[in-house]
Design an enzyme around this catalytic site. Structure first.
Site, short mmCIF file in Angstrom:
data_model
loop_
_atom_site.label_atom_id
_atom_site.label_comp_id
_atom_site.label_asym_id
_atom_site.label_seq_id
_atom_site.Cartn_x
_atom_site.Cartn_y
_atom_site.Cartn_z
N LYS A 1 0.83 -1.20 0.00
CA LYS A 1 0.00 0.00 0.00
C LYS A 1 0.87 1.26 0.00
CE LYS A 1 -0.46 -0.20 5.04
NZ LYS A 1 -1.39 -0.27 6.18
N ARG B 1 -10.49 -0.34 15.16
CA ARG B 1 -10.50 0.46 13.95
C ARG B 1 -11.42 -0.25 12.96
NH1 ARG B 1 -4.73 1.73 11.30
NH2 ARG B 1 -4.96 -0.48 10.75
N TYR C 1 14.18 31.23 6.22
CA TYR C 1 12.90 31.83 6.56
C TYR C 1 12.77 32.02 8.07
CZ TYR C 1 11.14 31.08 1.82
OH TYR C 1 10.95 31.11 0.47
N MET D 1 10.79 24.65 0.76
CA MET D 1 10.18 23.76 -0.21
C MET D 1 11.21 23.04 -1.07
SD MET D 1 7.40 24.64 -3.20
CE MET D 1 6.17 25.22 -2.03
#
Length: 359
Positions: A34, A129, A254, A302
C-alpha cells in the site's frame, strides 16, 4: 545531473523478504504494498517480490495498478470494498476482499455474481478500527459460509495495535482472544504485521503481512532495521547546489531562526518539503556529504535546506552528493529528529523525486 533521487536497492528488498521467512518459516507471506509500496514504487517493487505468496493493498486502485503492471499473484484488499458496484471489479481482477462490517457482508450477500470471491473475515480483537466485534464472529462466519458469492475458504484475520512494544501485554491478549474465537475452525489465520513477525512468534499463524520490514526499516520502538538483520532499501540523495560564507550572527533562512556564533560555511542542498523531506526536522538533523555527517540549520524550505559545514575541511563543492537517509543514515534516526515515524517519511516522497532501481 540528477538532484533529488530515491535509490532503490532491489537486492536489499530480496534480502528482507528472506528475513521475513527466517522469522516466520512456517507462514505464507502477504507482502504489503500500500501507499506506493511505502514510497518505493508499487509496480516495480511487486515485480521483484517473486517469492511472496500474495500481495496486499489498501485500495482498489492500487490493486488495479498491479494488474495493469502484469502482476498475477493473489491481491488482498486490506480495507475491503466500499461500494457494491466494486464487487464485479473484484471478481474480474481476482481480488480477495476483507469483510469487516455489516455493510460489506450484506452487499456481498445481495450481489449477483458469476462466481464466488475469496474473503478474509477481520475480527476486532482490540485495535478498535476495522473489524467485527468478537461476539459477531459466529454469525458473520456462518453467513459467509452460506452465501454463494463467497468461497467456502473464509480466511480469518485480525490486526495488532501495540506489537511494536514488547513490554505491552496487549498483543498477548489479542492473540489469546483471536485463538479462542477461531479454535477448531479449519481456515487460514493471519494476525501479524511486521512488528508481530519480529516480536510475537505465537501470532504468526498461516499467513504473515510484512510491510515496513520489507523495506529494511524497523517496526519496533527504539530500534533500527539493521538490529533485525534488515537492509534499508531506499537511499534518498541530492546534490549541493551552492557553498556560501556566512558571517557570525547573520540570520539564515525563513524566519531567521538560526544564527552562527562565528563565521562559517553553509552548503545549500536541493531538497525540501516539496520532495517529501520533513519540514519540522530539527536543527542538527544529520545529512552525509562525502563520508562526513553535518547538521542542517535554519528552516526546511520547499526546495532547499542549509547545512552547516563549518571550516569545510573536506572541501565540499557544488555537485557533491548528499545522503538524506539510507544505509549509512537510518531513516528511523531522521524520523526521531522530525518528531514523526519512518512510515510517514517514506510514504511522503513526492513525484518530483527521481527513482533509480539498482539490482
Amino acid at each position: 545531473m540528477r538532484l533529488a533521487t530515491a535509490e532503490i536497492n532491489l537486492a536489499a528488498l530480496a534480502h528482507n523478504l528472506a528475513q521475513v521467512k527466517c522469522f516466520a518459516p512456517n507462514s505464507k507471506v502477504m507482502a504489503v504494498l500500500k501507499a506506493n509500496a511505502y514510497g518505493h514504487g508499487l509496480v516495480t517493487i511487486a515485480q521483484h517480490l517473486n517469492n511472496a505468496d500474495a500481495f496486499a493493498v489498501a485500495r482498489i486502485d492500487e490493486g488495479l495498478a498491479l494488474r495493469a503492471g502484469g502482476l498475477t499473484k493473489p491481491i488482498v484488499l486490506l480495507e475491503g470494498f466500499f461500494n457494491k458496484a466494486d464487487l464485479p471489479i473484484l471478481l474480474a481482477n481476482n481480488f480477495q476482499t476483507i469483510i469487516h462490517d455489516e455493510y460489506q457482508l450484506a452487499a456481498l450477500e445481495k450481489a449477483k455474481l458469476d462466481a464466488p470471491i475469496t474473503c478474509w473475515l477481520k475480527v476486532n480483537t482490540g485495535m478498535h478500527r476495522l473489524g467485527i466485534a468478537p461476539e459477531q464472529f459466529e454469525e458473520f462466519y456462518n453467513r459467509l459460509q452460506k452465501t454463494p458469492n463467497a468461497k467456502n475458504t473464509v480466511n480469518l484475520m485480525t490486526h495488532f495495535s501495540c506489537a511494536d512494544d514488547v513490554d505491552n501485554a496487549k498483543t498477548v491478549q489479542q492473540i489469546t482472544l483471536f485463538d479462542n474465537l477461531v479454535n477448531g475452525i479449519d481456515q487460514a489465520h493471519c494476525l501479524s504485521n511486521s512488528a508481530g513477525i519480529i516480536a510475537w512468534p505465537s501470532g504468526h499463524g498461516d499467513w504473515v503481512r510484512p510491510g515496513l520490514m520489507l523495506y529494511g526499516v524497523s517496526p519496533m520502538a527504539n530500534s533500527i532495521g539493521q538490529q533485525h538483520k534488515l537492509k534499508p532499501v531506499m537511499r534518498l540523495t541530492t546534490r549541493v547546489i551552492a557553498v556560501r560564507n556566512v558571517p557570525a550572527n547573520e540570520a539564515v533562512g525563513y524566519g531567521g531562526r538560526w544564527k552562527s556564533d562565528k563565521p562559517t560555511k553553509l552548503a545549500v542542498v536541493a531538497m525540501g518539503y516539496g520532495d517529501g523531506y520533513p519540514r519540522h526536522a530539527k536543527e542538527g538533523t544529520p545529512v552525509i556529504i562525502g563520508k562526513q555527517r553535518y547538521g542542517i540549520v535554519g528552516s526546511v524550505a520547499m526546495d532547499m535546506i542549509s547545512v552547516d559545514i563549518g571550516a569545510n575541511e573536506h572541501n565540499i563543492k557544488v555537485g557533491d552528493r548528499v545522503t538524506m537517509w539510507g544505509p549509512e543514515l537510518p531513516v528511523e534516526e531522521i524520523a526521531l529528529c522530525a518528531d514523526t515515524i519512518p512510515y510517514e517519511l517514506l510514504c511522503n516522497i513526492t513525484p518530483r523525486v527521481s527513482y533509480e532501481y539498482q539490482r
